[in-house]
Enzyme design. Structure first.
Site, short mmCIF file in Angstrom:
data_model
loop_
_atom_site.label_atom_id
_atom_site.label_comp_id
_atom_site.label_asym_id
_atom_site.label_seq_id
_atom_site.Cartn_x
_atom_site.Cartn_y
_atom_site.Cartn_z
N GLY A 115 -2.51 5.85 7.03
CA GLY A 115 -3.86 6.16 7.13
C GLY A 115 -4.01 7.07 8.54
N GLN A 116 -5.38 7.21 8.90
CA GLN A 116 -5.60 7.97 9.85
C GLN A 116 -5.13 7.41 11.07
OE1 GLN A 116 -9.78 7.87 11.18
NE2 GLN A 116 -9.64 9.75 12.22
N ARG A 133 2.06 3.53 -0.86
CA ARG A 133 2.99 4.76 -1.21
C ARG A 133 3.76 5.32 -0.22
NH1 ARG A 133 -1.23 4.51 -4.68
NH2 ARG A 133 -2.71 5.04 -3.03
N ASP A 166 2.99 1.25 3.49
CA ASP A 166 1.69 1.49 3.02
C ASP A 166 1.98 1.17 1.52
OD1 ASP A 166 -0.77 2.59 2.24
OD2 ASP A 166 -0.70 3.38 4.36
N TYR A 174 -17.81 -3.90 4.42
CA TYR A 174 -16.74 -3.74 5.29
C TYR A 174 -17.18 -4.28 6.65
CZ TYR A 174 -14.43 -0.64 8.77
OH TYR A 174 -13.42 -0.20 9.87
N GLY A 186 -0.24 -0.38 6.42
CA GLY A 186 -1.49 0.74 6.35
C GLY A 186 -0.99 1.91 7.11
N ASP A 200 2.28 -3.52 -0.86
CA ASP A 200 0.87 -3.85 -1.15
C ASP A 200 0.61 -5.27 -0.50
OD1 ASP A 200 -1.58 -4.82 -2.21
OD2 ASP A 200 -0.98 -4.32 -4.03
P1 NAD Z 1 -7.38 4.39 6.48
O1 NAD Z 1 -8.31 4.41 5.23
O2 NAD Z 1 -6.93 5.95 6.92
O3 NAD Z 1 -6.06 3.88 6.05
C1 NAD Z 1 -5.88 2.56 5.79
C2 NAD Z 1 -4.43 2.64 5.03
O4 NAD Z 1 -4.30 1.32 4.33
C3 NAD Z 1 -4.41 3.70 3.97
O5 NAD Z 1 -3.28 4.45 4.19
C4 NAD Z 1 -4.06 2.88 2.79
O6 NAD Z 1 -3.26 3.40 1.50
C5 NAD Z 1 -3.64 1.40 3.14
N1 NAD Z 1 -4.08 0.22 2.35
C6 NAD Z 1 -5.22 0.13 1.37
N2 NAD Z 1 -5.09 -0.98 0.92
C7 NAD Z 1 -3.57 -1.36 1.00
C8 NAD Z 1 -3.02 -2.43 0.62
N3 NAD Z 1 -3.54 -3.54 -0.31
N4 NAD Z 1 -1.84 -2.84 1.23
C9 NAD Z 1 -1.11 -2.00 2.02
N5 NAD Z 1 -1.77 -0.75 2.46
C10 NAD Z 1 -3.15 -0.67 1.86
O7 NAD Z 1 -7.89 3.79 7.89
P2 NAD Z 1 -7.81 4.18 9.27
O8 NAD Z 1 -8.91 4.79 9.56
O9 NAD Z 1 -6.59 4.34 9.67
O10 NAD Z 1 -8.17 2.54 9.91
C11 NAD Z 1 -7.19 1.62 10.21
C12 NAD Z 1 -7.63 0.42 10.46
O11 NAD Z 1 -8.60 0.66 11.48
C13 NAD Z 1 -8.62 -0.28 9.25
O12 NAD Z 1 -8.53 -1.68 9.27
C14 NAD Z 1 -10.07 0.34 9.90
O13 NAD Z 1 -11.11 -0.83 9.47
C15 NAD Z 1 -9.90 0.13 11.16
N6 NAD Z 1 -10.93 1.16 11.95
C16 NAD Z 1 -10.70 2.36 11.76
C17 NAD Z 1 -11.76 3.12 12.42
C18 NAD Z 1 -11.66 4.61 12.47
O14 NAD Z 1 -12.84 5.34 12.80
N7 NAD Z 1 -10.59 5.45 11.89
C19 NAD Z 1 -12.56 2.69 13.08
C20 NAD Z 1 -12.82 1.26 13.29
C21 NAD Z 1 -11.97 0.48 12.58
C1 AKB Z 2 -16.02 3.74 9.39
O1 AKB Z 2 -16.77 4.64 9.56
O2 AKB Z 2 -16.01 2.91 8.49
C2 AKB Z 2 -14.95 3.55 10.56
C3 AKB Z 2 -15.41 2.44 11.30
C4 AKB Z 2 -16.29 3.06 12.60
O3 AKB Z 2 -15.07 1.45 11.38
N1 AKB Z 2 -14.61 4.93 11.03
#
Ligand code: NAD
Ligand code: AKB
Length: 314
Positions: A13-14, A38, A36, A141, A10, A51
């Protein structure tokens, strides 16, 4: 010292796009494999399409590079997850089970699994929510993350797999855009401010939530993963706090730089999700066990976001 080879799942992602760079700096570009769904054309480093719902795809990359640690970031987040609850459950749990099983069967050293403030529901105290609060999450979630935390602990207790986890608050950063969360407004607002556009907020003005700046979140992740094994006492997931504020607080902090910045409020279904999440988090266990200390308050976040985004939009 043993050479660590890191797999990030992943990574586009962010968080992943920023964490990949930090882990490359720490371990070396040749020791970090980003992956990831893609390809990531702009990445300077090793990339593999994976995947993570497919066990064999993870296994073959682990074998190919001799992976020793996995950072498993792939998930469907809170707001997007409510559009397709059963698919979200399948993706979030299947990817986690595959990572845990690959890690167990290949004797990997460590796994990082991010949890979230979304594990809490209305049975938890909303203010300074304790580490051991009762968990009754209201989103699919949140259910997947609270279950995932227990699976992380199960693999540690049953198999000795060193899985470490943080309950991240909403993450704010200038480097990347968030994808489908309830806290996404806290990034979008800065983009609108820098573009001199009015911002329409999907949460109520007084909806206070725990947030953290990207730099703090990445540092927390690396500090947790670097901590000696015996100091990690919480094997579900650590509460992690940065700073708590509402959309109105953010608007005031932006108006100190852009006095003409305008915000209006049109709450949607995400307000319902946010209303059951904590206002603030008690992260004293993280402080006690591995010396966690956040550095960015709201003013520092606003100043840095506006400075960096102004540079990006030039
Ligand atoms: P994001 O949605 O920006 O990135 C997630 C990435 O996972 C994406 O690039 C997506 O393409 C990839 N992905 C989805 N399904 C997939 C699969 N089957 N195989 C491989 N890759 C796959 O999420 P993020 O904000 O970067 O968050 C990363 C992690 O941190 C997540 O587990 C999220 O729950 C956790 N998290 C994020 C936040 C936040 O504020 N960003 C807060 C709490 C927890
Ligand atoms: C969301 O809003 O879903 C995430 C998180 C706090 O897990 N940024």
């Amino acid at each position: 010292m043993k050479k660590e080879i890191i797999l990030i799942i992943g990574a586009n992602g962010q968080i992943g796009s920023v964490l990949t760079k930090s882990l490359q700096e720490k371990f070396g570009v040749d020791c970090v494999v980003a992956s990831d769904l893609r390809n990531s054309p702009n990445l300077n480093g090793i990339f593999e399409v994976i995947d993570a719902t497919d066990y064999e795809q993870i296994q073959s990359v682990v074998t190919k590079y001799g992976i020793t640690q996995i950072y498993h970031l792939a998930a469907i987040l809170s707001a997007k997850g409510e559009q397709a609850p059963l698919t979200t459950w399948d993706i979030n749990m299947k990817t986690l089970f595959n990572v845990l099983e690959v890690a167990r069967l290949n004797n990997l050293d460590k796994v990082f699994y991010p949890s979230s403030i979304a594990v809490f529901g209305d049975e938890a105290d909303l203010d300074n929510t304790p580490q051991d609060a009762f968990l009754n999450p209201a989103t699919v979630y949140g259910i997947s993350k609270s279950s995932g935390e227990n699976w992380a602990q199960y693999y540690f207790l049953r198999y000795g797999l060193d899985v470490r986890s943080l309950r991240y608050p909403g993450i704010i950063g200038y480097q990347s855009l968030p994808g489908g969360g309830t806290t996404d407004y806290a990034v979008d607002i800065y983009h609108k401010a820098v573009l001199k556009e009015e911002f329409t907020c999907f949460l109520n003005e007084d909806c206070e939530l725990p947030m953290i700046f990207m730099e703090d979140a990445i540092r927390a992740t690396i500090e947790l993963m670097d901590a000696p094994k015996e100091s990690i006492k919480v094997r579900t997931s650590y509460n992690l706090a940065g700073v708590s504020f509402s959309p109105a607080d953010m608007a005031i902090s932006i108006q100190k730089i852009y006095p003409d910045f305008k915000i209006k409020y049109e709450a949607d279904f995400r307000q319902e999700i946010a209303s059951k999440w904590p206002n603030s988090i008690d992260d004293s266990k993280a402080k006690e066990d591995w010396n966690w200390k956040p550095e960015y308050d709201l003013e520092a976040i606003t100043n840095t976001m506006i400075e960096k985004l102004t540079g990006q939009y030039k």
